[in-house]
Design a protein around this motif. Sequence first.
Motif, mmCIF file in Angstrom:
data_model
loop_
_atom_site.group_PDB
_atom_site.id
_atom_site.type_symbol
_atom_site.label_atom_id
_atom_site.label_comp_id
_atom_site.label_asym_id
_atom_site.label_seq_id
_atom_site.Cartn_x
_atom_site.Cartn_y
_atom_site.Cartn_z
ATOM 1 N N LYS A 29 -18.457 -52.701 40.810
ATOM 2 C CA LYS A 29 -19.514 -51.819 40.321
ATOM 3 C C LYS A 29 -19.311 -51.523 38.834
ATOM 4 O O LYS A 29 -18.191 -51.359 38.369
ATOM 5 C CB LYS A 29 -19.501 -50.520 41.114
ATOM 6 N N SER A 30 -20.405 -51.485 38.083
ATOM 7 C CA SER A 30 -20.358 -51.113 36.672
ATOM 8 C C SER A 30 -21.564 -50.223 36.378
ATOM 9 O O SER A 30 -22.509 -50.150 37.162
ATOM 10 C CB SER A 30 -20.357 -52.344 35.773
ATOM 11 N N ASP A 31 -21.490 -49.538 35.223
ATOM 12 C CA ASP A 31 -22.547 -48.596 34.881
ATOM 13 C C ASP A 31 -22.707 -48.561 33.368
ATOM 14 O O ASP A 31 -21.739 -48.755 32.628
ATOM 15 C CB ASP A 31 -22.176 -47.201 35.391
ATOM 16 N N CYS A 32 -23.920 -48.328 32.924
ATOM 17 C CA CYS A 32 -24.195 -48.106 31.508
ATOM 18 C C CYS A 32 -24.927 -46.784 31.392
ATOM 19 O O CYS A 32 -25.916 -46.546 32.088
ATOM 20 C CB CYS A 32 -25.049 -49.237 30.937
ATOM 21 N N HIS A 33 -24.409 -45.920 30.527
ATOM 22 C CA HIS A 33 -25.019 -44.604 30.334
ATOM 23 C C HIS A 33 -25.446 -44.487 28.875
ATOM 24 O O HIS A 33 -24.634 -44.688 27.970
ATOM 25 C CB HIS A 33 -24.007 -43.511 30.686
ATOM 26 N N LEU A 56 -20.176 -47.714 28.591
ATOM 27 C CA LEU A 56 -20.084 -48.696 29.666
ATOM 28 C C LEU A 56 -18.905 -48.308 30.549
ATOM 29 O O LEU A 56 -17.817 -48.038 30.046
ATOM 30 C CB LEU A 56 -19.844 -50.097 29.101
ATOM 31 N N THR A 57 -19.119 -48.291 31.854
ATOM 32 C CA THR A 57 -18.036 -48.012 32.792
ATOM 33 C C THR A 57 -17.894 -49.223 33.702
ATOM 34 O O THR A 57 -18.838 -49.598 34.393
ATOM 35 C CB THR A 57 -18.329 -46.748 33.621
ATOM 36 N N ARG A 62 -13.541 -47.207 30.842
ATOM 37 C CA ARG A 62 -14.770 -46.684 30.247
ATOM 38 C C ARG A 62 -14.732 -46.976 28.754
ATOM 39 O O ARG A 62 -13.709 -46.769 28.103
ATOM 40 C CB ARG A 62 -14.874 -45.178 30.480
#
Length: 75
Positions: A29-33, A56-57, A62
């Motif tokens: 899993k990855s995330d962009c905030h 970006l996580t 992070r």
Amino acid sequence: MSVKTRLSYQERMVLGFRQVFDVSCLDRKSDCHVQHDFWCAVNSGQVCNCEPDVFLTLAKGRFAVDLQGKAREVH
């Protein structure tokens, strides 16, 4: 003479992701905030007119992405 262009936050996301993504991130899993300023036009459905913070996580950490698209790890 070099002309410096302003990167959009989408371009910054792509450049940052390319720097930090590797095989350890596959199937994880990855995330962009993206944190736009409260006065930014994007908040009313228009084109972004601020310089938002981009994070970006990924499984490996992070990262903050600066205005030139350079990713650095943050804790």
